[in-house]
Design an enzyme around this catalytic site. Sequence first.
Site, mmCIF file in Angstrom:
data_model
loop_
_atom_site.group_PDB
_atom_site.id
_atom_site.type_symbol
_atom_site.label_atom_id
_atom_site.label_comp_id
_atom_site.label_asym_id
_atom_site.label_seq_id
_atom_site.Cartn_x
_atom_site.Cartn_y
_atom_site.Cartn_z
ATOM 1 N N ASP A 174 6.809 2.139 6.623
ATOM 2 C CA ASP A 174 6.364 1.489 5.045
ATOM 3 C C ASP A 174 6.862 2.349 4.351
ATOM 4 O OD1 ASP A 174 6.002 -0.390 6.372
ATOM 5 O OD2 ASP A 174 4.110 -1.160 5.308
ATOM 6 N N SER A 218 0.967 -1.131 0.258
ATOM 7 C CA SER A 218 -0.216 -0.180 -0.342
ATOM 8 C C SER A 218 1.127 1.046 -0.420
ATOM 9 C CB SER A 218 -0.681 0.075 0.984
ATOM 10 O OG SER A 218 -0.253 -0.458 2.674
ATOM 11 N N ALA A 219 2.012 1.362 0.484
ATOM 12 C CA ALA A 219 2.723 2.397 0.454
ATOM 13 C C ALA A 219 3.191 2.577 -0.728
ATOM 14 C CB ALA A 219 3.605 2.449 1.936
HETATM 15 O O1 PMV Z 1 3.114 -5.861 6.472
HETATM 16 P P1 PMV Z 1 2.631 -4.386 6.421
HETATM 17 O O2 PMV Z 1 3.849 -3.908 4.784
HETATM 18 O O3 PMV Z 1 2.225 -3.537 6.546
HETATM 19 O O4 PMV Z 1 3.594 -3.659 6.978
HETATM 20 C C1 PMV Z 1 3.068 -2.973 8.563
HETATM 21 C C2 PMV Z 1 4.518 -2.748 9.928
HETATM 22 C C3 PMV Z 1 3.919 -2.735 11.028
HETATM 23 O O5 PMV Z 1 5.364 -2.887 11.875
HETATM 24 C C4 PMV Z 1 3.335 -4.521 11.434
HETATM 25 C C5 PMV Z 1 3.019 -1.763 11.229
HETATM 26 C C6 PMV Z 1 3.728 -0.097 11.069
HETATM 27 O O6 PMV Z 1 3.145 0.906 10.876
HETATM 28 O O7 PMV Z 1 4.829 -0.852 11.892
#
Ligand code: PMV
Length: 309
Positions: A147, A104-105
């Site tokens: 992210d 998403s990022a």
């Molecule tokens: O699962 P992803 O790619 O959205 O990674 C999230 C990382 C977390 O530490 C779980 C959440 C955050 O906002 O840092």
Amino acid sequence: MSTAHGAGCGKVILLGEHSVVHGRPALAAGLSRGARAEVTASPDARSHARFVFDTAEVVVQAADDSDHPLGRAFAALLGTYSAPPPVHLTVRLELPAGAGLGASAAMGVSASSALDAYLGIPRTPLERATQTLAWERVFHGNPSGVDNTMAAVGGVALFTRGEPLEPVRVRKPLVLVIGHSGESSETKQMVGLVAQQLEREPERIGQLFDAIAALVRNARLALEAGDLRALGQLMDMNHGLLSALMLSTARLEDLCHAARDAGALGAKVTGAGGGGCMVALAADHGAAHTILAALQSLGAESFVTEVGA
Ligand code: PMV
């Protein structure tokens, strides 16, 4: 006006996911795969977008009350510009979504950089990281910012919420193998699960976060010293603590064990957990291909990537 292009990286969290939401540091790297975006003039008075995934496509209009989170995220991003003209955005994702790789990022950052190119707005990568938090909030509720920061800045860095990003000088590029469990998970839900545990047992969970923070700091030293064996051990320890937070699954455990049995120096859940991906550290490209074959023999979609080059 003409067509403008932009890109955003995916990311892999080497250590420190979840505790990073609660103010502890995380060590993360930008991936060369991510998202690519294109902006053109809208054929009508509204802004709309087409998101192209591996096997599906989503078409949305930018609206705060859109039924689709991508429509709301696009509206949130446009809201960071003053009176933008109506545009048509196309985003192509090169990563699996909902897999812990910052899809998403990557999409938000690619959209922002294409919009900036289209509108002639100069913005530094760190400014873009701040701007795209508005997009990330639609998906994550309480994003740490790791992210969108890695998606905008890339490289390898130590990220702590609310503090300046600390780029890490990696002695040797890291060869990673990323394996997808095939289980999808929602970051918002997994972040909520950890927040509930923290609320119920603030002292114990706080200590666990502090332990992860100590692993992260040592991992940074290991990276700077080029000590891959130590880094792998720290990743394994971080995985144990993520499992204690109930973020692993039987499938992710199988993949981490298979990677270690095939010679990985360390293996762990990466990202939100509860499904999504695991990451294994390989000594070199030859070792990475042995690990890749082991993960693929279990039916996991996997790839080898290098970070910190
Ligand atoms: O699962 P992803 O790619 O959205 O990674 C999230 C990382 C977390 O530490 C779980 C959440 C955050 O906002 O840092």
